[in-house]
Design a protein around this motif. Structure first.
Motif, mmCIF file in Angstrom:
data_model
loop_
_atom_site.group_PDB
_atom_site.id
_atom_site.type_symbol
_atom_site.label_atom_id
_atom_site.label_comp_id
_atom_site.label_asym_id
_atom_site.label_seq_id
_atom_site.Cartn_x
_atom_site.Cartn_y
_atom_site.Cartn_z
ATOM 1 N N GLN A 1 -5.133 -4.936 -4.812
ATOM 2 C CA GLN A 1 -6.004 -3.791 -4.517
ATOM 3 C C GLN A 1 -7.480 -4.113 -4.714
ATOM 4 O O GLN A 1 -8.343 -3.517 -4.075
ATOM 5 C CB GLN A 1 -5.608 -2.600 -5.403
ATOM 6 N N LEU B 1 -8.978 -5.028 -1.561
ATOM 7 C CA LEU B 1 -9.300 -3.900 -0.686
ATOM 8 C C LEU B 1 -10.656 -3.309 -1.038
ATOM 9 O O LEU B 1 -11.417 -2.900 -0.155
ATOM 10 C CB LEU B 1 -8.210 -2.831 -0.793
ATOM 11 N N GLU C 1 -6.732 -0.733 6.000
ATOM 12 C CA GLU C 1 -7.993 -0.319 5.377
ATOM 13 C C GLU C 1 -9.167 -0.501 6.325
ATOM 14 O O GLU C 1 -10.042 0.362 6.424
ATOM 15 C CB GLU C 1 -8.217 -1.128 4.096
ATOM 16 N N ARG D 1 -13.879 -3.015 1.576
ATOM 17 C CA ARG D 1 -14.641 -1.796 1.886
ATOM 18 C C ARG D 1 -16.134 -2.031 1.766
ATOM 19 O O ARG D 1 -16.917 -1.613 2.630
ATOM 20 C CB ARG D 1 -14.224 -0.668 0.939
ATOM 21 N N GLY E 1 0.830 -1.206 0.000
ATOM 22 C CA GLY E 1 0.000 0.000 0.000
ATOM 23 C C GLY E 1 0.861 1.250 0.000
ATOM 24 O O GLY E 1 2.001 1.252 0.481
#
Length: 400
Positions: free
Chosen positions: A330, A333, A368, A337, A145
């Motif tokens: 990614q 991620l 995150e 979320r 990240g």
């Protein structure tokens, strides 16, 4: 006079002759032809009856019942035994301690590309700006990240400047300390399955299809059984035809009961019944596998929220584990979320962590969501799921 008499006699004779001819002609009219004779038909051979030979019966002398010698007593009647359905053999899962030793070795063999790359760069005699950019690129490629990478590089630059001369052992210790700080050693990584005031503990497993969600649920059941716990599985992924069968197979291997519903049925109803069944059976833990179609589907997210609300009519959820594929980077991620907006994620399970240098996803996903990685999957084997240990993970990354 005689002439007249003669003429009359002749006339009578003539008339009689003519009458006979007419009558004779009428009697000689042709008669209708006789009906044709019936053709000769050969009868088909008689069908054999029970006990007869398969040929045309012949007239043979037959014995009466008195002449037949019957065996003494009643003849035994053969009764066919019903097929025996063997119950699946219950497996004894590998204990957690033994599993960790094996998985540490596997992780060390497959994950140390990141650490070796960093150590090689840090070992250069002159660490100029170009070298530090290479270090940043190495960390970003490993899915650490952007923000964590910048923080790590900044701290490394300061410590290397203070350290001055750098032996390989000093560099390894420095890098280990900084990576441990990123991964975090202060998280509570225990999978909470033992509430103090009630039984059973309730764990809901969420995630996108293809991340190994259902398999992870089955493997987690093995981990719990290996630790002496009793488990009920809830197959609430009713939208994927094979999900319930797959989960039931995992359960049968370790003696865990699976609650399932009809295909395309109500997932919340299955989850509710699973918790109810677990309470009635007095088991220690109920694991609920949920549907995992694309995370962009609003309907699925609403369904997950409904499952959570329905289950909490029995008792609060003790864990909501999000399963992520460590190789998705990614994109994982983004999934994290979306799921976190619907249900309160309490822990992360990283699957497919073997065979790739992208171990930095551990750092990124924890940053995150603010929740710890609790379990990692390092292979396709039934016992290739283990608790996440930061020290073992970092040691595997940087190698010996």
């Amino acid at each position: 006079m005689e002439t007249v008499i003669l003429a009359v006699v002749i006339a009578v004779v003539v008339l009689g002759a003519l009458g006979g001819l007419i009558i004779g002609s009428r009697r000689r009219k042709p008669l209708p032809p006789p009906p044709p004779a019936a053709p000769d038909i050969t009868a088909p051979p008689a069908e054999p009856h029970v006990g007869d030979e398969a040929e045309t019966p012949r007239d043979e002398p037959r014995r009466t019942i008195e002449e037949v010698d019957l065996p003494g007593g009643s003849a035994p009647v053969a009764v066919e035994e019903p097929p025996v359905i063997e119950a699946p053999e219950i497996e004894i899962p590998e204990p957690t301690a033994g599993r960790l030793v094996r998985l540490r070795a596997r992780l060390s063999r497959s994950q140390n590309a990141l650490g070796k790359g960093l150590l090689t760069l840090l070992s250069r005699e002159h660490l100029d700006d170009e070298t530090w950019e290479e270090i940043e690129d190495t960390l970003l490629t490993a899915d650490v990240g952007v923000q964590p990478t910048q923080e790590l590089v900044e701290r490394l630059r300061e410590r290397v400047k203070v350290l001055g001369t750098r032996t390989p052992q000093e560099l390894r210790g420095l890098l280990r300390d900084e990576l441990l700080g990123l991964v975090g050693t202060d998280f509570d990584r225990t999978v909470k399955t033992e509430p103090e005031d009630r039984k059973p503990g309730i764990v809901m497993v969420v995630g996108v299809n293809g991340t190994g969600k259902t398999t992870t649920t089955g493997k987690l059941a093995r981990v719990l059984v290996a630790d002496g716990r009793t488990v009920v599985l809830g197959a609430a992924d009713t939208f994927r035809a094979a999900a319930a069968d797959q989960l039931q197979t995992w359960g049968e291997r370790v003696g865990a009961y699976t609650v399932r519903g009809p295909e395309a049925g109500d997932p919340a109803s299955v989850a509710f019944d699973a918790v109810k069944e677990g309470k009635e059976m007095g088991v220690d833990v109920v694991l609920i596998d949920t549907a995992g179609r694309l995370h962009t589907k609003t309907g699925l997210m609403d369904e997950l929220g409904k499952v959570k609300r329905v289950v909490e009519k029995h008792a609060p959820l003790d864990e909501v584990l999000l399963v992520l594929d460590a190789t998705t980077g990614q994109n994982g991620l983004v999934q994290a979320r979306v799921f976190a907006e619907v249900v309160d994620i309490t822990g992360i399970v990283l699957t497919k962590l073997d065979g790739t240098a992208k171990g930095g996803i551990v750092v990124a996903v924890q940053r995150e969501l603010g929740v710890p990685v609790k379990l990692v999957g390092l292979g396709e084997g039934a016992d290739d799921l283990a608790p996440f240990e930061p020290e073992a993970f970092v040691d595997a990354l940087i190698g010996d």
